[in-house]
Design a protein around this motif. Structure first.
Motif, short mmCIF file in Angstrom:
data_model
loop_
_atom_site.label_atom_id
_atom_site.label_comp_id
_atom_site.label_asym_id
_atom_site.label_seq_id
_atom_site.Cartn_x
_atom_site.Cartn_y
_atom_site.Cartn_z
N VAL A 1 -2.94 0.99 7.76
CA VAL A 1 -2.28 2.14 7.13
C VAL A 1 -0.94 2.41 7.79
O VAL A 1 0.04 2.76 7.11
CB VAL A 1 -3.20 3.38 7.20
N MET A 2 -0.87 2.25 9.11
CA MET A 2 0.38 2.50 9.82
C MET A 2 1.41 1.39 9.60
O MET A 2 2.61 1.64 9.55
CB MET A 2 0.11 2.66 11.31
N LEU A 3 0.94 0.16 9.45
CA LEU A 3 1.85 -0.98 9.32
C LEU A 3 2.34 -1.21 7.89
O LEU A 3 3.42 -1.77 7.69
CB LEU A 3 1.17 -2.25 9.83
N LEU A 4 1.53 -0.80 6.91
CA LEU A 4 1.83 -1.10 5.51
C LEU A 4 2.09 0.18 4.72
O LEU A 4 1.63 1.26 5.10
CB LEU A 4 0.65 -1.84 4.87
N PRO A 5 2.79 0.06 3.59
CA PRO A 5 2.85 1.20 2.66
C PRO A 5 1.44 1.58 2.21
O PRO A 5 0.55 0.72 2.12
CB PRO A 5 3.68 0.64 1.49
N LEU A 6 1.23 2.84 1.91
CA LEU A 6 -0.12 3.35 1.67
C LEU A 6 -0.83 2.65 0.51
O LEU A 6 -2.00 2.26 0.62
CB LEU A 6 -0.04 4.86 1.41
N ALA A 7 -0.13 2.48 -0.62
CA ALA A 7 -0.77 1.87 -1.79
C ALA A 7 -1.14 0.42 -1.53
O ALA A 7 -2.22 -0.04 -1.92
CB ALA A 7 0.16 1.97 -3.00
N GLU A 8 -0.26 -0.33 -0.85
CA GLU A 8 -0.54 -1.73 -0.57
C GLU A 8 -1.69 -1.88 0.42
O GLU A 8 -2.55 -2.76 0.28
CB GLU A 8 0.72 -2.42 -0.03
N ALA A 9 -1.72 -1.02 1.44
CA ALA A 9 -2.84 -1.05 2.39
C ALA A 9 -4.15 -0.77 1.68
O ALA A 9 -5.18 -1.41 1.96
CB ALA A 9 -2.60 -0.02 3.50
N THR A 10 -4.12 0.16 0.74
CA THR A 10 -5.33 0.49 -0.03
C THR A 10 -5.76 -0.67 -0.91
O THR A 10 -6.95 -1.01 -0.98
CB THR A 10 -5.08 1.73 -0.90
N ALA A 11 -4.80 -1.32 -1.57
CA ALA A 11 -5.13 -2.45 -2.44
C ALA A 11 -5.76 -3.59 -1.65
O ALA A 11 -6.75 -4.20 -2.09
CB ALA A 11 -3.88 -2.93 -3.17
N ILE A 12 -5.22 -3.88 -0.47
CA ILE A 12 -5.79 -4.94 0.36
C ILE A 12 -7.20 -4.58 0.82
O ILE A 12 -8.08 -5.44 0.95
CB ILE A 12 -4.87 -5.24 1.56
N SER A 13 -7.45 -3.29 1.03
CA SER A 13 -8.79 -2.87 1.46
C SER A 13 -9.85 -3.16 0.39
O SER A 13 -11.04 -3.23 0.69
CB SER A 13 -8.80 -1.37 1.80
N PHE A 14 -9.39 -3.35 -0.85
CA PHE A 14 -10.33 -3.63 -1.94
C PHE A 14 -10.93 -5.02 -1.87
O PHE A 14 -11.77 -5.38 -2.70
CB PHE A 14 -9.63 -3.46 -3.29
N THR A 15 -10.50 -5.83 -0.90
CA THR A 15 -11.12 -7.14 -0.74
C THR A 15 -12.48 -7.05 -0.06
O THR A 15 -13.16 -8.07 0.07
CB THR A 15 -10.20 -8.08 0.07
N ALA A 16 -12.89 -5.86 0.35
CA ALA A 16 -14.19 -5.70 1.02
C ALA A 16 -15.35 -6.28 0.21
O ALA A 16 -16.22 -6.95 0.78
CB ALA A 16 -14.44 -4.23 1.35
#
Length: 315
Positions: free
Chosen positions: A95-110
């Motif tokens: 979350v700190m390293l990436l823009p919020l939306a992109e960090a969230t989208a990557i988290s969807f790989t769970a």
């Protein structure tokens, strides 16, 4: 809730996960905001765990439910705490390293990592639908992080941030299996209590090295972040108590709406082209996994019912 496993209640599980997604998105926004105000990651993790521990202990005391935290599975709680604490550093770091939306989208790989974990650790049989979903999902990640798609001034993602986000998603998937296992014998209160009780003292050891004075506004952000984390922890654990991780993870995709809105309104960053190209692949693949998990659950229940009718004396 008592210590026994609850009966499946899919609609309640979905509603709880929907609330979890909104709460976690709000917490992520506050984490990023605190980071931009100079709060160290380790300090954020400490306050997140310490405040959650105080809130849960106080609530249990008021309700007269302190006995619900008793456990005979301390080792399982310790393992969950180890993975959970590590996961928090990666989730917050992304979350700190990436823009919020992109960090969230990557988290969807769970969910894709959940499929892979099921194959490796539990020797699950995975058919073409779920393998296709995994392939589509990671194609979406490649699109999301691909600088070749830069348009209209979009900047490519930080490779380190993308890697941290993927590790975070893997740990989230692994922790979901741990929580489901703990839910067989433990109450959600016990799971949350022991997670915070085991990790807050560890982070307290790091606090003298990272703490710095904060203004009243920054303290408000930190406390709000921790309270959101406490609420999300209860909601998330309860959702896994009432429904299958493979199905209720579907609700997590709604957090992208919150993240996009927060990114635009709080951080004044419009979603880049790569988000609109990559996120639909990731979300669509996750929905395919959820649909297939639902189909497999229906087939499994039908087979179990048929077996019970054929051999009732064994039940």
């Amino acid at each position: 809730m008592d210590g026994s496993i609850a009966q499946p209640r899919p609609f309640l599980a979905l509603a709880l996960r929907l609330a979890t997604a909104a709460t976690l998105a709000t917490m992520a926004m506050l984490v990023k905001l605190a980071g931009e105000h100079g709060v160290h990651l380790a300090e954020l993790v400490f306050w997140r765990q310490a405040i959650t521990l105080v809130c849960v202990a106080a609530l249990l005391a008021v309700m007269g439910r302190l006995a619900s935290i008793k456990t005979r599975r301390f080792g399982a709680h310790a393992r969950r705490a180890t993975y959970g604490l590590t996961g928090m550093f990666f989730v917050y770091g992304a979350v700190m390293l990436l823009p919020l939306a992109e960090a969230t989208a990557i988290s969807f790989t769970a969910p894709f990592f959940a499929v892979l974990i099921g194959v490796v650790l539990f020797r699950e049989q995975v058919g073409r639908y779920r393998w296709t979903a995994v392939g589509l999902g990671f194609a979406g990640v490649l699109v999301l992080t691909q600088p070749a798609f830069e348009m209209a001034g979009d900047a490519s993602l930080d490779p380190l941030g993308a890697l941290v986000g993927l590790v975070a998603a893997f740990l989230v998937a692994l922790i979901s299996f741990q929580i489901q296992d703990l839910n067989k014998t433990e109450s959600p209160w016990s799971i949350v209590f022991w997670f915070t009780a085991l990790t807050a003292p560890l982070m307290a050891l790091a606090l003298p090295f990272v703490y710095q004075p904060h203004s009243a506004d920054v303290w408000a952000i930190i406390v709000a972040m921790a309270l959101c984390g406490a609420l999300a922890q209860i909601l998330l654990t309860s959702s896994l108590r009432f429904g299958s991780a493979g199905v209720i993870l579907l609700m997590d995709y709604t957090s992208l709406l919150w993240a996009t809105w927060y990114g635009f309104t709080v951080f004044e960053r419009a979603p880049p082209t790569t988000l609109w190209l990559g996120a639909p692949l990731i979300v669509g693949a996750g929905m395919l996994i959820a649909w297939r998990e639902r189909q497999l659950a229906v087939i499994k229940n039908r087979l179990a019912a048929a077996q019970e009718r054929q051999d009732p004396q064994t039940h």
